[in-house]
Design a protein around this motif. Structure first.
Motif, PDB file in Angstrom:
ATOM      1  N   ARG A  47     -22.381  24.486 -14.329  1.00 20.42           N
ATOM      2  CA  ARG A  47     -23.752  23.974 -14.310  1.00 20.42           C
ATOM      3  C   ARG A  47     -23.831  22.459 -14.232  1.00 20.42           C
ATOM      4  O   ARG A  47     -24.860  21.910 -13.862  1.00 20.42           O
ATOM      5  N   ASN A  48     -22.790  21.724 -14.589  1.00 14.68           N
ATOM      6  CA  ASN A  48     -22.799  20.255 -14.554  1.00 14.68           C
ATOM      7  C   ASN A  48     -21.852  19.771 -13.458  1.00 14.68           C
ATOM      8  O   ASN A  48     -20.662  20.112 -13.463  1.00 14.68           O
ATOM      9  N   PHE A  49     -22.377  18.949 -12.540  1.00 13.59           N
ATOM     10  CA  PHE A  49     -21.586  18.523 -11.381  1.00 13.59           C
ATOM     11  C   PHE A  49     -21.648  17.005 -11.188  1.00 13.59           C
ATOM     12  O   PHE A  49     -22.681  16.383 -11.416  1.00 13.59           O
ATOM     13  N   MET A  50     -20.529  16.451 -10.731  1.00 16.15           N
ATOM     14  CA  MET A  50     -20.481  15.056 -10.303  1.00 16.15           C
ATOM     15  C   MET A  50     -19.819  15.025  -8.930  1.00 16.15           C
ATOM     16  O   MET A  50     -18.661  15.414  -8.787  1.00 16.15           O
ATOM     17  N   ILE A  51     -20.570  14.591  -7.920  1.00 15.26           N
ATOM     18  CA  ILE A  51     -20.033  14.423  -6.575  1.00 15.26           C
ATOM     19  C   ILE A  51     -19.801  12.939  -6.350  1.00 15.26           C
ATOM     20  O   ILE A  51     -20.740  12.139  -6.474  1.00 15.26           O
ATOM     21  N   LEU A  52     -18.580  12.552  -6.053  1.00 17.55           N
ATOM     22  CA  LEU A  52     -18.277  11.161  -5.714  1.00 17.55           C
ATOM     23  C   LEU A  52     -18.310  11.054  -4.191  1.00 17.55           C
ATOM     24  O   LEU A  52     -17.602  11.792  -3.481  1.00 17.55           O
ATOM     25  N   ASN A  53     -19.136  10.154  -3.671  1.00 18.85           N
ATOM     26  CA  ASN A  53     -19.280  10.101  -2.222  1.00 18.85           C
ATOM     27  C   ASN A  53     -18.096   9.381  -1.580  1.00 18.85           C
ATOM     28  O   ASN A  53     -17.147   8.965  -2.255  1.00 18.85           O
ATOM     29  N   LEU A  54     -18.138   9.260  -0.272  1.00 24.07           N
ATOM     30  CA  LEU A  54     -17.013   8.709   0.482  1.00 24.07           C
ATOM     31  C   LEU A  54     -16.823   7.222   0.198  1.00 24.07           C
ATOM     32  O   LEU A  54     -17.776   6.443   0.222  1.00 24.07           O
ATOM     33  N   ALA A  55     -15.583   6.838  -0.070  1.00 20.66           N
ATOM     34  CA  ALA A  55     -15.235   5.443  -0.331  1.00 20.66           C
ATOM     35  C   ALA A  55     -15.251   4.645   0.975  1.00 20.66           C
ATOM     36  O   ALA A  55     -15.111   5.213   2.065  1.00 20.66           O
ATOM     37  N   PRO A  56     -15.391   3.324   0.897  1.00 19.62           N
ATOM     38  CA  PRO A  56     -15.405   2.493   2.113  1.00 19.62           C
ATOM     39  C   PRO A  56     -14.000   2.293   2.683  1.00 19.62           C
ATOM     40  O   PRO A  56     -13.472   1.176   2.719  1.00 19.62           O
ATOM     41  N   ILE A  57     -13.400   3.398   3.146  1.00 20.12           N
ATOM     42  CA  ILE A  57     -12.004   3.296   3.598  1.00 20.12           C
ATOM     43  C   ILE A  57     -11.875   2.552   4.921  1.00 20.12           C
ATOM     44  O   ILE A  57     -10.756   2.229   5.335  1.00 20.12           O
ATOM     45  N   GLU A  58     -13.000   2.253   5.573  1.00 16.02           N
ATOM     46  CA  GLU A  58     -12.915   1.393   6.749  1.00 16.02           C
ATOM     47  C   GLU A  58     -12.446  -0.007   6.375  1.00 16.02           C
ATOM     48  O   GLU A  58     -12.013  -0.781   7.229  1.00 16.02           O
ATOM     49  N   ARG A  59     -12.485  -0.343   5.071  1.00 14.02           N
ATOM     50  CA  ARG A  59     -11.995  -1.632   4.593  1.00 14.02           C
ATOM     51  C   ARG A  59     -10.551  -1.550   4.093  1.00 14.02           C
ATOM     52  O   ARG A  59      -9.943  -2.588   3.819  1.00 14.02           O
ATOM     53  N   ALA A  60     -10.015  -0.343   3.966  1.00  8.94           N
ATOM     54  CA  ALA A  60      -8.616  -0.195   3.545  1.00  8.94           C
ATOM     55  C   ALA A  60      -7.711  -0.722   4.656  1.00  8.94           C
ATOM     56  O   ALA A  60      -8.042  -0.606   5.841  1.00  8.94           O
ATOM     57  N   PRO A  61      -6.574  -1.321   4.316  1.00  8.20           N
ATOM     58  CA  PRO A  61      -5.691  -1.875   5.342  1.00  8.20           C
ATOM     59  C   PRO A  61      -5.336  -0.907   6.468  1.00  8.20           C
ATOM     60  O   PRO A  61      -5.117  -1.331   7.598  1.00  8.20           O
ATOM     61  N   LEU A  62      -5.295   0.392   6.183  1.00  5.29           N
ATOM     62  CA  LEU A  62      -4.970   1.366   7.227  1.00  5.29           C
ATOM     63  C   LEU A  62      -6.020   1.396   8.320  1.00  5.29           C
ATOM     64  O   LEU A  62      -5.721   1.670   9.480  1.00  5.29           O
ATOM     65  N   ILE A  99     -11.078   1.273  15.629  1.00  5.23           N
ATOM     66  CA  ILE A  99     -10.809   2.297  14.627  1.00  5.23           C
ATOM     67  C   ILE A  99     -11.628   2.040  13.377  1.00  5.23           C
ATOM     68  O   ILE A  99     -12.204   2.956  12.791  1.00  5.23           O
ATOM     69  N   SER A 100     -11.697   0.778  12.947  1.00  6.41           N
ATOM     70  CA  SER A 100     -12.454   0.441  11.749  1.00  6.41           C
ATOM     71  C   SER A 100     -13.936   0.741  11.937  1.00  6.41           C
ATOM     72  O   SER A 100     -14.592   1.283  11.038  1.00  6.41           O
ATOM     73  N   ARG A 101     -14.465   0.419  13.096  1.00  4.66           N
ATOM     74  CA  ARG A 101     -15.880   0.691  13.364  1.00  4.66           C
ATOM     75  C   ARG A 101     -16.145   2.195  13.378  1.00  4.66           C
ATOM     76  O   ARG A 101     -17.167   2.660  12.880  1.00  4.66           O
ATOM     77  N   ARG A 102     -15.228   2.948  13.976  1.00  3.25           N
ATOM     78  CA  ARG A 102     -15.381   4.399  14.014  1.00  3.25           C
ATOM     79  C   ARG A 102     -15.356   4.976  12.592  1.00  3.25           C
ATOM     80  O   ARG A 102     -16.196   5.816  12.244  1.00  3.25           O
ATOM     81  N   MET A 103     -14.435   4.494  11.755  1.00  2.54           N
ATOM     82  CA  MET A 103     -14.359   4.993  10.385  1.00  2.54           C
ATOM     83  C   MET A 103     -15.593   4.592   9.592  1.00  2.54           C
ATOM     84  O   MET A 103     -16.130   5.385   8.811  1.00  2.54           O
ATOM     85  N   ARG A 104     -16.073   3.376   9.797  1.00  2.61           N
ATOM     86  CA  ARG A 104     -17.290   2.937   9.107  1.00  2.61           C
ATOM     87  C   ARG A 104     -18.454   3.859   9.436  1.00  2.61           C
ATOM     88  O   ARG A 104     -19.205   4.283   8.546  1.00  2.61           O
ATOM     89  N   ASP A 105     -18.612   4.186  10.707  1.00  2.00           N
ATOM     90  CA  ASP A 105     -19.714   5.055  11.117  1.00  2.00           C
ATOM     91  C   ASP A 105     -19.568   6.447  10.507  1.00  2.00           C
ATOM     92  O   ASP A 105     -20.561   7.063  10.091  1.00  2.00           O
ATOM     93  N   LEU A 106     -18.346   6.951  10.449  1.00  5.80           N
ATOM     94  CA  LEU A 106     -18.118   8.270   9.867  1.00  5.80           C
ATOM     95  C   LEU A 106     -18.429   8.274   8.374  1.00  5.80           C
ATOM     96  O   LEU A 106     -19.115   9.175   7.873  1.00  5.80           O
ATOM     97  N   VAL A 107     -17.921   7.281   7.662  1.00  6.35           N
ATOM     98  CA  VAL A 107     -18.119   7.233   6.215  1.00  6.35           C
ATOM     99  C   VAL A 107     -19.595   7.054   5.875  1.00  6.35           C
ATOM    100  O   VAL A 107     -20.152   7.779   5.034  1.00  6.35           O
ATOM    101  N   GLN A 108     -20.234   6.100   6.516  1.00  4.21           N
ATOM    102  CA  GLN A 108     -21.640   5.873   6.225  1.00  4.21           C
ATOM    103  C   GLN A 108     -22.497   7.054   6.658  1.00  4.21           C
ATOM    104  O   GLN A 108     -23.460   7.416   5.965  1.00  4.21           O
ATOM    105  N   GLY A 109     -22.145   7.682   7.775  1.00  2.58           N
ATOM    106  CA  GLY A 109     -22.878   8.855   8.218  1.00  2.58           C
ATOM    107  C   GLY A 109     -22.715  10.015   7.254  1.00  2.58           C
ATOM    108  O   GLY A 109     -23.689  10.714   6.930  1.00  2.58           O
TER     109      GLY A 109
END
Length: 358
Positions: free
Chosen positions: A199-214, A240-250
């Motif tokens: 009954r109790n849930f915590m969803i952690l959303n997507l981290a800004p991995i477009e800023r990770a060195p990878l 690649i970074s722009r593509r990941m940013r769009d995916l994460v934010q989307g």
């Protein structure tokens, strides 16, 4: 029996051990008040990937590919993908609640959507939340020796997506699989838990991995070419970074509306959403407010840098709390502390600017 086959055998056993009749005793009200769980939180059950895994994958390695038998409670570990303790362990330490960690390094939400290869020779996949982690939890709670968890005092946290969106998965394109499929998978995991009494849930959303060195652009600490965590990575770091940013934010934008629409309406359920994207972005912009250690703070580089063969060089290892990133993909232990502080506020029914409730 070969180790990897034993590994899959245990996974199959865990899946088949999801007891049909298992259900937690449901108590509590249908309160929609902010930061009001159905009771005092005494237990934290977490699902996810290397951002959360404490030692489950290490157990596989140390036991010749076999997963923990049903009913096993794994010990604490101070050596994780963050270079130290996981955020979930810090929550347990800060609040005194019991931790049951099912996260596995390399995991995705579902291998039916974003399969990731564990053994190319045998065509085997990494365990996933829906395929392994949930069944393993259900198998545990069906074991008589396992602690009894009440829905009123247990919080279920899910943080998944880094691998689903990452190299050779959604970022490079998969047939008929995109953000809507991934986000629905996360929702379905929570619904499955709800159907089993949670009954109790915590969803952690997507981290800004477009800023990770990878995934970051070259001018912000990014790395070109094949990498340890993405052997098929190309040379266009900026693209690649722009593509990941769009995916994460989307993906996070979908979560913003899908979670309250599908989970927030469940009778008796309380759902918190942790904005890890906003929090980690704030660390990136204002490191002095969050990071410790000797100056200068480092939000673009990595504390440990590894080549494609896994040969690693340590950079300012004794100053690791000054870093946002431990390696080219994983947040540092200090970031885990910061996230844990906010989740701990939620556990203790305190306010947090980074968490919203339904």
């Amino acid at each position: 029996m070969a180790p990897i086959i034993r590994f899959l055998t245990v996974l199959a056993f865990a899946a088949s051990s999801a007891v049909n009749g298992y259900s937690l005793e449901v108590r509590g009200s249908d309160s929609r008040e902010a930061a009001s769980w159905t009771g005092k939180i005494e237990n934290l059950v977490v699902f996810g990937d290397s951002f959360t895994d404490e030692n489950r994958f290490v157990y596989f390695i140390n036991h010749n590919g076999s997963a923990p038998p049903p009913g096993t409670i794994l010990p604490e570990s101070a050596s994780t993908a963050t270079g130290g303790r996981s955020w979930a362990r810090f929550v347990s330490q800060y609040t005194g609640i019991n931790l049951y960690n099912y996260a596995v390094i390399g995991a995705v939400c579902s291998n039916s959507l974003t399969p990731r290869t564990l053994s190319s020779d045998l065509g085997l996949l990494f365990p996933a939340v829906k395929d392994y982690e949930l069944p393993a939890f259900y198998a545990d709670v069906a074991t008589p020796s396992f602690p009894k968890l009440s829905p009123s005092d247990t919080l279920y946290a899910i943080w998944i997506g880094t691998n689903d969106l990452g190299g050779d998965c959604i970022i490079t394109g998969l047939p008929n699989v995109g953000l809507t499929n991934f986000t629905q998978c996360v929702i379905d995991v929570a619904k499955d838990l709800y159907d089993h009494g949670a009954r109790n849930f915590m969803i952690l959303n997507l981290a800004p991995i477009e800023r990770a060195p990878l995934y970051a652009p070259l001018g912000e600490g990014g790395r070109e070419g094949p990498r340890r965590f993405w052997r098929g990575k190309g040379a266009n770091a900026t693209g690649i970074s722009r593509r990941m940013r769009d995916l994460v934010q989307g993906g996070n934008e979908i979560f913003k509306y899908k979670i309250p629409a599908e989970l927030g309406v469940l009778k008796g359920a309380k759902v918190g959403v942790m904005d890890t994207y906003g929090l980690m972005s704030d660390i990136w912009h204002n490191p002095a407010q969050y990071l410790n250690g000797s100056l200068p703070y480092n939000t673009t580089g990595a504390n440990v840098d590894c080549d494609i063969n896994g040969v690693c060089t340590n950079y300012r290892l004794q100053d690791r709390d000054s870093f946002l990133w431990y390696d080219e993909l994983h947040p540092s232990e200090q970031v885990s502390r910061v996230i844990a502080r906010e989740v701990s506020n939620a556990v203790q029914k305190k306010t947090s600017k980074w968490i919203k409730y339904w």
